[in-house]
Every structure is written in C-alpha cells, then in structure tokens.
Scaffold this motif. Structure first.
Motif, short mmCIF file in Angstrom:
data_model
loop_
_atom_site.label_atom_id
_atom_site.label_comp_id
_atom_site.label_asym_id
_atom_site.label_seq_id
_atom_site.Cartn_x
_atom_site.Cartn_y
_atom_site.Cartn_z
N GLY A 147 0.80 -1.21 0.00
CA GLY A 147 0.00 0.00 0.00
C GLY A 147 0.83 1.26 0.00
N ASP A 148 0.58 2.14 0.95
CA ASP A 148 1.21 3.46 1.01
C ASP A 148 2.73 3.32 1.10
OD1 ASP A 148 2.13 5.99 1.60
OD2 ASP A 148 0.65 6.42 3.14
N ALA A 149 3.27 3.21 2.30
CA ALA A 149 4.69 2.93 2.49
C ALA A 149 4.82 1.54 3.09
CB ALA A 149 5.33 3.96 3.41
N ASP A 150 5.75 0.75 2.58
CA ASP A 150 6.02 -0.59 3.10
C ASP A 150 7.41 -0.64 3.71
OD1 ASP A 150 3.59 -1.48 2.28
OD2 ASP A 150 4.35 -3.17 1.11
N ILE A 151 7.62 -1.62 4.57
CA ILE A 151 8.92 -1.83 5.20
C ILE A 151 9.67 -2.91 4.43
CG2 ILE A 151 10.11 -2.52 7.32
CD1 ILE A 151 7.52 -1.56 8.81
N PHE A 152 10.95 -2.65 4.17
CA PHE A 152 11.82 -3.53 3.40
C PHE A 152 13.12 -3.77 4.18
CE2 PHE A 152 9.12 -1.32 0.46
CZ PHE A 152 8.86 -2.21 -0.57
N TYR A 153 13.88 -4.77 3.72
CA TYR A 153 15.26 -4.86 4.18
C TYR A 153 16.17 -5.14 2.99
CZ TYR A 153 15.39 -10.04 4.01
OH TYR A 153 15.37 -11.36 3.61
N SER A 154 17.44 -4.79 3.15
CA SER A 154 18.46 -5.06 2.14
C SER A 154 19.69 -5.56 2.85
CB SER A 154 18.78 -3.78 1.36
OG SER A 154 19.76 -4.03 0.36
#
Length: 410
Positions: free
Chosen positions: A229-236
């Motif tokens: 949706g709006d802002a999502d949480i990610f990792y790298s």
C-alpha cells in the motif's frame, strides 16, 4: 500522516531476496493504550536491556511544548506481561518545546544519541549524552559536514557510533527523500553523507533506516519498491562489508505491511520487532511482532516441482546444477546455453518461479557474483526479475569450487 509529522524533526540491478535466511513474522499486536494514544506514535527503539521502549509522540497535549509544538520522546517500562504508562521526563534535557527523537542507543545503554530542534537551541541537529554513574552528561553536539538540518527527515546511529544513516533530500537525491550514510574516521570526524544509490533509492521516498545488530541488514520504509500500500517496510543485505553495496530490497510481506503507512521498523535479537503504522486510524500507533528465522521461501500453497515434473516441463533429463570451477564467477558457453534452454521452455509459464540455491561456495563474494551472473542471464533469456528468488534456506557447504542449484516453485 506519519511521514509528515516526522519530517518536522529538523525544521522550525537484480532481485536478490537476501543472502541470509528469511524472516518469519507472527503474533502481531498493537501495544496497549498508554503507549498508544489519540496522538501520533512513531520511531520505537528498545533499550539494550529490553526494559524500556523509547518512541516519539506528536500532536499531543502532554508534550513539553503542548499539542502543536513538535515531537517529544516518551518511554515506557516493561512489566511481566505489559507496558507501564509512559513518561516524557528524560534526563539531559532531551525534550524541549521543539522536535526531539532518540536515534540511537549504545550497546551498554549508557549512551544515547538524539535529535533536537528548537527555536531556543543555538544549534539544531544530532546530540549525544552519556551516563556516568547515576548522572547524564550535558548533551554534546555532533557535527556532520554537509548536513542541512532543513532537508532531512530522520537519522539512525549505529550502537557502535561508527556509522549513521540518514533519510534526507540533497542535490543528488533521485526522488523524494533518499537514504544516505556517513562514517566516522580514525580521528572521530564524520564524513559528508553519501547517497546509497539506486539499488535502494527510488523516485518515491525512502525513510526510517535501521541497521541490524550484526550490521548486515538495513531496514527502511519506501513508496518506490511496490508492496502492499502506502509505504512498506523492506530490508536489504550488505555486500562485501561495504556501506555502498547492497542487495535489492525485500518486502517484509503482509504479516508486517498493510495497505496504509508502515515504517520505523526496529528488530532485536531476531526475536521481536517494533514498528509504526496508521492501519487502524488517522494517526500511527506502535506495533509489536514476533520474529523467527525462516528456512523456506515457499508461500502458502506453493511447492517445489519434483525431478519427474522438472523433466516433463523441460522435455527430458536436463541438469538443474550450475557448477563453477575455482575462482570462476562468469558463465561459460555451455552454461549460458543451458540457462537459455530452461528459460525458453518456461518463459510463458508465468506462475513458475526460479529459486537459486547455493550448494557449495568458496567465498560469499564469489557466490554473490555467481548468483548475479545466473540471474542476469535468465533475465536476458526472457524470465522476469520477479520470478527469480535468491534466498538461502539451508547450510552452504564450503568447497574449492561453487555450485548453484535451480529449483522450480509452483
């Protein structure tokens, strides 16, 4: 709404899905009233002893300067099965009538890094205070060259105080806010922030950086990498021990992300995490979720194709191993031909995913290069990037050569 509120703090390649194991999330819960209020809660950070949760609160009448003054740091102490009502009374003058946020805590808990921006402050920016016995030192300003405190939204300071991550705008920003890093040299001076590049940064915004305790994963929120949706949480994942080279971001999935704004993720001991979301209303609240190290990339209902099914799909007994001789990281002609054949057979079967599993390796650096070579050739042969998974699910055997196995997921 969260992003707009937090923005006041200082004003007035290829689809690698992680070289380590995946994360599995469960038992999501919203923290109780007291921690969460009718106002906006964000930026949760847990103390090293696990007994104090620091966070910010905005648009709250109980803040130091009143409802419309800015952000205050609040903290709550853990009980046996809950959290106490929070307080914004912190030592060392962390809160004032302006905008304040805890942005890092040392591993022993005796040093805190915080943001302070107030009309009464002589200098707005990053400060540090340390506990000596039962007293906290007077906050000391931390200069970082090239920082314009009107143009960045957030900061995370590593517990070792050797690297900082910024979400900010600058002349080399690709879209809205980008992620930047700054490192400290041998004499204690901080470098000017450097843009982390287009692997992480997009035309959208990237905010709320948080570095894992082992310094191998960077968590952040973005509107530019797709998602729920709006802002999502990610990792790298960090590559080659470089602060400039990272894998493509991995979305934490529906267990964490919602159709609304999700950001300010922080994780502790790979067992518990906190983040901020406005999924339940106009303003954001703090959520807690349990974490476990996963050993599968299979979603519900997915499975690996058997060897017999592999052979039927490919029209015969076709190898699914790509073997590399010592110190070789490029594909030879026969390997390219094999990958092209597999891709050509499966190009139109969009539901079939390719999982590249490392079986043997000499070094992680060689493995990363080999995975890149295989992924690039599959893409060039017509397989969409979204169909390729590179996520390790089992122990890798150390060897004098390399082996990557291709598994098909349906």
């Amino acid at each position: 709404m969260v992003r707009k509120i937090v923005s006041f703090i200082l004003f007035a390649g290829l689809p690698f899905l992680g070289l380590g194991q995946s994360l599995e999330f469960h038992s999501l819960k919203k923290l109780p009233p007291g921690v969460n209020s009718v106002a906006e809660e964000s930026l949760p950070l847990l103390s090293p002893n696990g007994r104090e949760l620091f966070f910010t609160r905005a648009l709250y009448a109980g803040n130091s300067g009143g409802k419309f003054s800015g952000l205050d740091v609040w903290y709550s102490e853990a009980t046996a099965n809950n959290w106490k009502n929070p307080s914004n009374t912190l030592p060392a003058g962390i809160n004032n009538e302006g905008h304040n946020a805890i942005i890092g805590i040392s591993r022993d808990g005796n040093t805190r890094y915080f943001m302070s921006a107030s009309p009464r402050e002589k200098t707005n920016g990053i400060y540090v205070t340390s506990r000596i016995k039962n007293y906290w030192t007077r906050p000391e300003f931390v200069p970082v060259p090239g920082i314009d405190n009107q143009n960045f939204l957030g900061v995370f300071v590593s517990p070792d105080f050797d690297v900082m991550f910024f979400s900010m705008k600058a002349t080399d920003t690709y879209g809205e806010e980008d992620l930047y890093f700054s490192v400290k040299n041998s004499v204690g001076q901080w470098s000017a922030p450097r843009n982390m590049g287009t692997t992480l940064n997009t035309k959208g915004f990237e905010i709320s950086p948080f570095l894992s305790a082992d310094k191998k994963r960077l968590y952040f929120a973005s509107t530019g990498h797709g998602g729920e949706g709006d802002a999502d949480i990610f990792y790298s994942e960090r590559l080659y021990n470089s602060w400039e080279t990272w894998t493509l971001p991995v979305n934490l999935g529906k267990a964490v992300n919602s159709k609304k704004f999700d950001a300010y993720f922080s994780i502790y001991g790979d067992s518990i995490a906190y983040f901020s979301s406005n999924r339940d209303g106009k303003f954001a609240d703090i959520y807690e979720i349990k974490v476990a190290r996963g050993h599968t990339v299979l979603a519900s209902g997915q499975r690996y194709l058997s060897r017999a099914e592999w052979n039927r799909k490919l029209g015969g007994a076709v190898s699914n191993d790509i073997n590399f001789s010592a110190q070789t990281t490029t594909l030879n002609a026969s390997q390219k031909e094999l990958l092209f054949y597999i891709a050509n057979k499966l190009q139109l079967e969009k539901d079939i995913l390719f999982h590249l599993v490392i079986k043997e390796e000499e070094t992680p650096m060689a493995t990363a290069a080999r995975l890149t070579a295989i992924s690039e050739h599959l893409v060039q042969s017509g397989i969409g990037e979204d169909r390729i998974i590179v996520q390790q699910v089992e122990t890798i055997a150390k060897a004098k050569q390399g082996k990557v196995e291709i598994r098909l997921i349906e």
